[in-house]
Design an enzyme around this catalytic site. Structure first.
Site, PDB file in Angstrom:
ATOM      1  N   GLY A  23       0.776  -1.232   0.000  1.00 31.94           N
ATOM      2  CA  GLY A  23       0.000   0.000   0.000  1.00 31.94           C
ATOM      3  C   GLY A  23       0.807   1.281   0.000  1.00 31.94           C
ATOM      4  CB  SER A  24       4.302   2.229  -0.714  1.00 34.12           C
ATOM      5  OG  SER A  24       4.555   1.810  -2.032  1.00 34.12           O
ATOM      6  CG  ASN A  25       2.091   3.295  -5.747  1.00 32.04           C
ATOM      7  OD1 ASN A  25       2.495   4.327  -6.276  1.00 32.04           O
ATOM      8  ND2 ASN A  25       2.750   2.143  -5.840  1.00 32.04           N
ATOM      9  NE  ARG A 102      -9.826 -11.022  -7.623  1.00 28.26           N
ATOM     10  CZ  ARG A 102     -10.032 -12.323  -7.672  1.00 28.26           C
ATOM     11  NH1 ARG A 102      -9.283 -13.130  -6.938  1.00 28.26           N
ATOM     12  NH2 ARG A 102     -10.977 -12.841  -8.435  1.00 28.26           N
ATOM     13  CB  ILE A 103      -6.778 -10.981 -14.048  1.00 32.90           C
ATOM     14  CG1 ILE A 103      -5.258 -11.143 -14.122  1.00 32.90           C
ATOM     15  CG2 ILE A 103      -7.365 -10.731 -15.434  1.00 32.90           C
ATOM     16  CD1 ILE A 103      -4.797 -12.388 -14.828  1.00 32.90           C
ATOM     17  CG  ASN A 118      -2.416  -0.997 -13.050  1.00 32.02           C
ATOM     18  OD1 ASN A 118      -2.380  -1.153 -11.826  1.00 32.02           O
ATOM     19  ND2 ASN A 118      -1.637  -1.685 -13.873  1.00 32.02           N
ATOM     20  CG  HIS A 120       3.159  -2.365 -14.988  1.00 35.40           C
ATOM     21  ND1 HIS A 120       2.856  -3.589 -14.422  1.00 35.40           N
ATOM     22  CD2 HIS A 120       4.232  -2.575 -15.789  1.00 35.40           C
ATOM     23  CE1 HIS A 120       3.716  -4.494 -14.870  1.00 35.40           C
ATOM     24  NE2 HIS A 120       4.554  -3.906 -15.696  1.00 35.40           N
TER      25      HIS A 120
HETATM   26  C1  GRF Z   1       3.852  -1.120  -7.298  1.00 34.83           C
HETATM   27  O1  GRF Z   1       5.149  -1.325  -7.781  1.00 34.83           O
HETATM   28  C2  GRF Z   1       2.893  -0.955  -8.426  1.00 34.83           C
HETATM   29  O2  GRF Z   1       3.454  -0.340  -9.552  1.00 34.83           O
HETATM   30  C3  GRF Z   1       2.521  -2.373  -8.761  1.00 34.83           C
HETATM   31  O3  GRF Z   1       2.474  -3.036  -7.530  1.00 34.83           O
HETATM   32  C4  GRF Z   1       3.315  -2.371  -6.602  1.00 34.83           C
HETATM   33  C5  GRF Z   1       2.463  -2.030  -5.419  1.00 34.83           C
HETATM   34  O4  GRF Z   1       3.206  -1.498  -4.374  1.00 34.83           O
HETATM   35  N1  GRF Z   1       1.300  -2.446  -9.513  1.00 34.83           N
HETATM   36  P1  GRF Z   1       2.435  -0.833  -3.155  1.00 34.83           P
HETATM   37  O5  GRF Z   1       1.499  -1.885  -2.602  1.00 34.83           O
HETATM   38  O6  GRF Z   1       1.715   0.367  -3.667  1.00 34.83           O
HETATM   39  O7  GRF Z   1       3.514  -0.480  -2.175  1.00 34.83           O
END
Ligand code: GRF
Length: 233
Positions: A23-25, A102-103, A118, A120
């Site tokens: 969950g860092s994003n 999940r897809i 999303n 990535h």
């Molecule tokens: C990130 O690298 C994102 O790009 C990818 O999964 C990772 C999730 O990291 N889709 P976090 O859970 O947000 O720390």
């Protein structure tokens, strides 16, 4: 008392975040939304993993959370139907996948077309899927990075909204490269949400334009050249 608030003239966009892990994003989005002038707010954090760190971050920030345990619910269709119901009930106008492992079914993707994004950890279309940093290093590319894109039915495919290029350094491991890329993710994801919430992002086919956002003039070399080349002939 003046009672002046930032969201009287333009209500903040209602954003839901789907996350499965660290969950860092999500945290970067929480922190951005905490700023008074940020044009979006998080109305729901939904996870398929009970106990995910992302859920703890959401709870700490006082956000609404929902868990749909994919191990319990059975089919992919049932999961996506339940998720869609939660998102609609929360009034989500934009759905951000942030490490959501999940897809999604074509029906779910269609229901949120151009309202589902999303992030990535590669410069798509290079390295869709998992283990992007290991694969980037093994392939010898000089730049890695991250991509924010609209979601389509195929995994890690869809109109690209923004990318950050990150140099691969000699001696990088998957972990050191991941650290550099992840910190770039935390900058670009809130920025994209801001642009979308401000109504500046437009999709036409495979291409996306963003009002008032220009490409940088600079080009980047990796490695840095050690000779200078005269433009004169
Ligand atoms: C990130 O690298 C994102 O790009 C990818 O999964 C990772 C999730 O990291 N889709 P976090 O859970 O947000 O720390």
């Amino acid at each position: 008392m003046s009672g002046k608030t930032s969201n009287q003239a333009s209500p903040r966009m209602a954003v839901a975040v789907l996350a499965s892990g660290r969950g860092s994003n999500l945290q970067a989005l929480i922190d951005a939304c905490a700023k008074l002038d940020f044009p979006a707010r998080i109305v729901l954090v939904l996870s398929n993993v009970p106990g995910a760190q992302a859920l703890r971050r959401a709870e700490q920030a006082g956000l609404a959370t929902a868990v749909i345990d994919h191990k319990q619910i059975g089919s992919r269709e049932a999961f996506d139907k339940a998720a869609q119901e939660q998102l609609v009930a929360a009034g989500a106008e934009l759905v951000c996948l942030a490490g959501f492992m999940r897809i999604l079914t074509p029906g779910f993707v269609a229901a949120f077309r151009d309202r589902l994004i999303n992030i990535h950890p590669s410069l798509l279309p290079a390295f869709p899927g998992l283990h992007t940093h290991e694969r980037a290093i093994a392939s010898g590319v000089r730049f890695a990075g991250c991509t924010v894109h609209y979601v389509r039915s195929e995994v890690d495919v869809g109109p690209i909204i923004a990318q950050v290029a990150v140099p691969v350094q000699i001696g990088d491991t998957a972990d050191t490269l991941a650290t550099r890329v992840t910190s770039s993710e935390h900058h670009i994801y809130p920025q994209v949400v801001r642009w979308i919430a401000e109504g500046r992002v437009h999709v036409q086919g495979a291409r996306v334009t963003i009002d008032g956002a220009a490409a940088p003039a600079a080009v980047y070399f990796n490695p840095q050249p050690t000779i200078s080349v005269s433009a004169k002939k």
